[in-house]
Design a protein around this motif. Sequence first.
Motif, mmCIF file in Angstrom:
data_model
loop_
_atom_site.group_PDB
_atom_site.id
_atom_site.type_symbol
_atom_site.label_atom_id
_atom_site.label_comp_id
_atom_site.label_asym_id
_atom_site.label_seq_id
_atom_site.Cartn_x
_atom_site.Cartn_y
_atom_site.Cartn_z
ATOM 1 N N HIS A 92 0.863 -1.185 0.000
ATOM 2 C CA HIS A 92 0.000 0.000 0.000
ATOM 3 C C HIS A 92 0.898 1.232 0.000
ATOM 4 C CE1 HIS A 92 -3.749 2.068 1.981
ATOM 5 N NE2 HIS A 92 -3.548 2.457 0.736
ATOM 6 N N VAL A 93 0.922 1.979 -1.108
ATOM 7 C CA VAL A 93 1.866 3.085 -1.245
ATOM 8 C C VAL A 93 1.221 4.457 -1.164
ATOM 9 C CG1 VAL A 93 3.539 1.716 -2.549
ATOM 10 C CG2 VAL A 93 1.764 2.996 -3.783
ATOM 11 N N ARG A 94 -0.095 4.532 -1.304
ATOM 12 C CA ARG A 94 -0.737 5.850 -1.303
ATOM 13 C C ARG A 94 -2.214 5.708 -0.973
ATOM 14 N NH1 ARG A 94 1.523 10.214 -4.182
ATOM 15 N NH2 ARG A 94 0.259 12.107 -4.007
ATOM 16 N N ASN A 95 -2.773 6.726 -0.321
ATOM 17 C CA ASN A 95 -4.216 6.769 -0.086
ATOM 18 C C ASN A 95 -4.691 8.207 -0.225
ATOM 19 O OD1 ASN A 95 -6.521 7.334 2.162
ATOM 20 N ND2 ASN A 95 -6.866 5.408 1.082
ATOM 21 N N ARG A 96 -5.707 8.367 -1.049
ATOM 22 C CA ARG A 96 -6.322 9.684 -1.279
ATOM 23 C C ARG A 96 -7.799 9.563 -0.921
ATOM 24 N NH1 ARG A 96 -5.914 14.193 -5.084
ATOM 25 N NH2 ARG A 96 -7.990 14.825 -5.787
ATOM 26 N N ALA A 97 -8.247 10.346 0.047
ATOM 27 C CA ALA A 97 -9.645 10.304 0.472
ATOM 28 C C ALA A 97 -10.270 11.672 0.266
ATOM 29 C CB ALA A 97 -9.763 9.882 1.929
ATOM 30 N N GLU A 98 -11.504 11.680 -0.200
ATOM 31 C CA GLU A 98 -12.248 12.920 -0.420
ATOM 32 C C GLU A 98 -13.500 12.923 0.442
ATOM 33 O OE1 GLU A 98 -12.469 14.346 -4.613
ATOM 34 O OE2 GLU A 98 -11.551 12.402 -5.077
ATOM 35 N N VAL A 99 -13.652 13.961 1.228
ATOM 36 C CA VAL A 99 -14.856 14.155 2.045
ATOM 37 C C VAL A 99 -15.752 15.125 1.294
ATOM 38 C CG1 VAL A 99 -15.759 14.956 4.256
ATOM 39 C CG2 VAL A 99 -13.591 13.718 4.178
#
Length: 274
Positions: A92-99
């Motif tokens: 797991h190299v990246r996580n992008r979350a949008e609220v």
Amino acid sequence: MPDLERMPRLGPLYRAAALRRGVAADPALPTGALTVGGVTVDRAHLAGYNRVCGFRLRDELPATYLHVVAFPLAMALMTGRDFPFPLLGLIHVRNRAEVHGPLPSSAAFEVSVRADALRPHDKGTQLDIVATAMIDGALVWSSTSTYLRRTVRSSSPGVPSAAPSQHAVWRVPRRVGGDYAAVSGDRNPIHTSRVLAKVFGFPRTIAHGMWTKARCLAALEGRLPGTYTVDAAFKLPILLPATVGFSAVAQGSGWDFGVHDGRSGRPHLTGTVR
């Protein structure tokens, strides 16, 4: 893939992951999504998650909590027969979350997970696991987790650039691996077993990347916009126990933040809130 009546149980999925071997001859991602409706939050579980990650207990869910809610669906997708790679070995190299809107803890969510964007990378192959959460048909949260299947070993690391000024020093105890595994369901042994961590090339257990991201958001709690995107890249693992530095610099209504090794200054995580 059809909608599911309830969230899958993680025990059988971990057994499937442990037994899976080999890579598809012509790798391709599954084209469907897994969806579960009527997903509600267990307040005791939320309280445990907030305690481990440093959030205050509020009626609003942390942006990272829905990653935990969607995790069983992601596991089911990634251990399915039509998924091209074994789960063990994916990084797991990246996580992008949008609220996109309020995330009340009292809401019933429709949660969906799909795979996307299989692509070459200079160290192997990358793909995205995209999760969404909806309330009454309206999108309120989405997340893209990027995974790397490494087939090319990294060259020796170069000289790191100067680390940002530390705004806080965190002492991360060894128990963080097990504590976060208990509240997230992510029981990868590199986080919980020193013996098995060594099998995978780590001298000690390592902190979950999503714990580190959540801990950063908790440090910014009360200073985040109503809607925002939080993007984090996972760099060097945090070997437990550890002392790390946290930095955060305001950028308009958002932030640039990071976690660095307390001695060398090498980055463990770099991220932005916009």
